[in-house]
Motif scaffolding. Structure first.
Motif, short mmCIF file in Angstrom:
data_model
loop_
_atom_site.label_atom_id
_atom_site.label_comp_id
_atom_site.label_asym_id
_atom_site.label_seq_id
_atom_site.Cartn_x
_atom_site.Cartn_y
_atom_site.Cartn_z
N MET A 69 0.87 -1.18 0.00
CA MET A 69 0.00 0.00 0.00
C MET A 69 0.90 1.22 0.00
O MET A 69 1.85 1.30 0.77
CB MET A 69 -0.91 0.01 1.23
CG MET A 69 -1.95 -1.09 1.26
SD MET A 69 -3.18 -0.88 2.58
CE MET A 69 -2.17 -1.09 4.05
N GLN A 70 0.60 2.15 -0.89
CA GLN A 70 1.41 3.35 -1.02
C GLN A 70 0.49 4.56 -1.12
O GLN A 70 -0.41 4.60 -1.97
CB GLN A 70 2.30 3.24 -2.26
CG GLN A 70 3.38 4.30 -2.34
CD GLN A 70 4.46 3.93 -3.35
OE1 GLN A 70 4.60 2.77 -3.72
NE2 GLN A 70 5.22 4.92 -3.78
N PHE A 71 0.70 5.53 -0.24
CA PHE A 71 -0.17 6.70 -0.17
C PHE A 71 0.66 7.96 -0.36
O PHE A 71 1.73 8.10 0.26
CB PHE A 71 -0.90 6.75 1.18
CG PHE A 71 -1.59 5.47 1.55
CD1 PHE A 71 -2.83 5.17 1.02
CD2 PHE A 71 -1.00 4.56 2.41
CE1 PHE A 71 -3.47 3.99 1.35
CE2 PHE A 71 -1.63 3.38 2.75
CZ PHE A 71 -2.87 3.09 2.21
N GLY A 72 0.14 8.87 -1.18
CA GLY A 72 0.88 10.10 -1.46
C GLY A 72 -0.03 11.28 -1.69
O GLY A 72 -1.19 11.30 -1.25
N ASP A 73 0.49 12.29 -2.42
CA ASP A 73 -0.25 13.53 -2.65
C ASP A 73 -1.61 13.30 -3.31
O ASP A 73 -2.58 14.02 -3.02
CB ASP A 73 0.57 14.47 -3.54
CG ASP A 73 1.82 14.98 -2.85
OD1 ASP A 73 1.87 14.88 -1.61
OD2 ASP A 73 2.73 15.45 -3.53
N GLU A 74 -1.69 12.30 -4.19
CA GLU A 74 -2.94 12.06 -4.91
C GLU A 74 -4.05 11.55 -4.00
O GLU A 74 -5.23 11.58 -4.35
CB GLU A 74 -2.72 11.07 -6.05
CG GLU A 74 -2.38 9.64 -5.63
CD GLU A 74 -0.91 9.44 -5.31
OE1 GLU A 74 -0.51 8.26 -5.17
OE2 GLU A 74 -0.18 10.43 -5.20
N ASP A 75 -3.66 11.08 -2.79
CA ASP A 75 -4.64 10.53 -1.86
C ASP A 75 -5.07 11.52 -0.79
O ASP A 75 -6.08 11.32 -0.12
CB ASP A 75 -4.07 9.27 -1.17
CG ASP A 75 -3.64 8.22 -2.18
OD1 ASP A 75 -4.47 7.86 -3.03
OD2 ASP A 75 -2.48 7.78 -2.13
N PHE A 76 -4.29 12.58 -0.60
CA PHE A 76 -4.61 13.58 0.42
C PHE A 76 -4.13 14.93 -0.08
O PHE A 76 -2.94 15.23 -0.08
CB PHE A 76 -3.93 13.23 1.74
CG PHE A 76 -4.44 14.01 2.92
CD1 PHE A 76 -5.73 13.81 3.39
CD2 PHE A 76 -3.64 14.95 3.56
CE1 PHE A 76 -6.21 14.53 4.48
CE2 PHE A 76 -4.10 15.67 4.64
CZ PHE A 76 -5.40 15.46 5.11
N SER A 77 -5.07 15.75 -0.53
CA SER A 77 -4.73 16.99 -1.23
C SER A 77 -4.62 18.20 -0.29
O SER A 77 -4.53 19.33 -0.76
CB SER A 77 -5.79 17.28 -2.30
OG SER A 77 -7.08 17.37 -1.71
N HIS A 78 -4.63 17.96 1.02
CA HIS A 78 -4.63 19.08 1.97
C HIS A 78 -3.28 19.27 2.64
O HIS A 78 -3.20 19.69 3.79
CB HIS A 78 -5.71 18.86 3.04
CG HIS A 78 -7.07 18.60 2.47
ND1 HIS A 78 -7.81 19.57 1.83
CD2 HIS A 78 -7.83 17.47 2.42
CE1 HIS A 78 -8.95 19.06 1.42
NE2 HIS A 78 -8.98 17.79 1.77
#
Length: 405
Positions: free
Chosen positions: A94-103
């Motif tokens: 699982m990889q989370f970055g800018d595209e998943d949280f824009s704040h």
């Protein structure tokens, strides 16, 4: 009465609540059993916290963040994988970055020494009464107030008593708020390491058969480590020399950040689940570990406590503005309703995650790898996952939205 509110416990949650209440004119005293020098030390001791974006907003709303920001490392990306020491990680990640949280950043890493010192400085400059090295030995509930007995000192009275005194909370015991929980037969080895290569603000969570290994970005080329092993194994590792300790950590850590060395002291914490059946009693409310102490697998311990702080502060603030008694049952019941289910859900989730991931069962390993692959390939699931971790989901108190009380 002597105060509107008395807070038992001058840790991070207790001091943050005191500052929030003081900001709206609620007179507050904090009674802490420890002397100041036992908790305030400018030397880096290896301890740090992963603050969610919502927790950062609350600290900003309370006027604390500007001084903390130079010492905080933004977490701009999170990588989660399954594996074992000496093995290649599973292809399902699982990889989370800018595209998943824009704040902005999903969270920030802050060292304990900086956060604790900033809170203490703010309390010293506020109207909060902070009494250290004093032990509360009794609490008596009256129809209109609560009386707190302090060893060697005169009793104090207030409309409401808040227990922020940890998982072995005397406040909870004296209020007859019963607990449930169990021991995990695991311990977390906690330290900080310096490494050759930059981490680029990326947080890593490796799920090992014995427990998770979190590598969390600190300022400069340093990272905080939360490394979980079976209890006796962890104790054996903790008793080793620094070099032998690192020789066991290195194959688990890998070489992606170059050579590593210790930066600061090493700690070991036994892990267990401990949660109260209710967070309130007559004129008593609990926050943080006093109400719910969970496995660190999701890094939500302090963030969950800060959610309690924000919710209770808002409930008490609104009650004061209505001119009502801060300690009446309807006020505290509102706090229980707001936070009770969320905390029960967190306890269930962290317990389930730990049981699912802290093993080498081929069937369970296949299930969790497929689950991680599914979440990673579904943008909506990824965004919901990150929003929850960042504290941006659900019914958020004003402080967690960055708004003043």
């Amino acid at each position: 009465m002597d105060y509107d509110a008395i807070i038992a416990g001058g840790g991070l949650n207790g001091l943050t609540l005191a500052l929030a209440l003081d900001s709206v004119g609620i007179t507050t005293a904090v009674i802490d059993a420890f002397a100041p020098q036992e908790s305030l030390n400018p030397k880096f001791d290896g301890r740090s916290y992963a603050l969610s974006a919502a927790s950062q907003k609350m600290l900003s709303a309370l006027g604390l963040w500007d001084d903390l920001a130079p010492h905080a490392e933004p977490m701009v990306e999170i990588k989660v994988s399954d594996g074992a020491a000496g093995e290649m990680p599973s292809p399902f990640v699982m990889q989370f970055g800018d595209e998943d949280f824009s704040h902005g950043p999903m969270g920030f890493m802050v060292e304990d020494r900086h956060l604790r010192a900033r809170l203490a400085k703010a309390v010293d400059m506020s109207g909060v009464t902070f009494r250290t090295g004093q032990i509360i030995t009794g609490q008596t509930i009256h129809p209109t107030h609560v009386t707190v007995t302090i060893e060697g000192h005169h009793p104090l009275t207030a409309a409401v008593l808040v227990g922020a005194d940890g998982r072995n909370s005397r406040t909870a015991k004296m209020a007859k708020l019963t607990r449930t929980g169990w021991d995990y037969d695991q311990s977390s080895l906690v330290c900080a390491i310096a490494h050759e290569k930059p981490h680029h603000g990326i947080a890593h969570q490796f799920f090992m058969p014995s427990g998770p290994l979190a590598i969390l970005p600190l300022t400069q080329n340093r990272s905080g480590i939360v490394w979980t092993e079976q209890r006796q194994v962890a104790q054996n590792i903790h008793s080793l020399s620094d070099e032998d300790y690192l020789s066991i950590l290195r194959p688990r850590f890998g070489e992606f950040l170059g050579d590593i060395s210790l930066a600061g002291e090493r700690y070991i914490y036994p892990l267990s689940l401990s949660t109260t059946h209710r967070m309130i009693a007559d004129r008593v409310a609990l926050i943080g570990d006093a109400a719910h102490a969970v496995h660190p697998i999701a890094g939500q311990g302090l963030n969950s406590g800060f959610k309690d702080v924000a919710a209770l502060a808002e409930v008490l603030c609104d009650t004061k503005r209505r001119g009502q008694d801060l300690g009446i049952h309807t006020t505290l019941a509102e706090y229980q309703k707001w936070r009770g289910f969320d905390n029960a859900l967190l306890c269930t989730a962290t317990n389930s995650f730990n049981r699912l991931f802290s093993n080498n069962n081929p069937l369970l390993r296949g299930i969790r790898d497929l689950g991680m692959g599914l979440i990673n390939s579904t943008p909506k699931l990824r965004k919901n996952f990150v929003a929850t971790a960042a504290g941006a989901a659900g019914d958020r108190p004003r402080l967690l939205r960055g708004a003043p009380l």
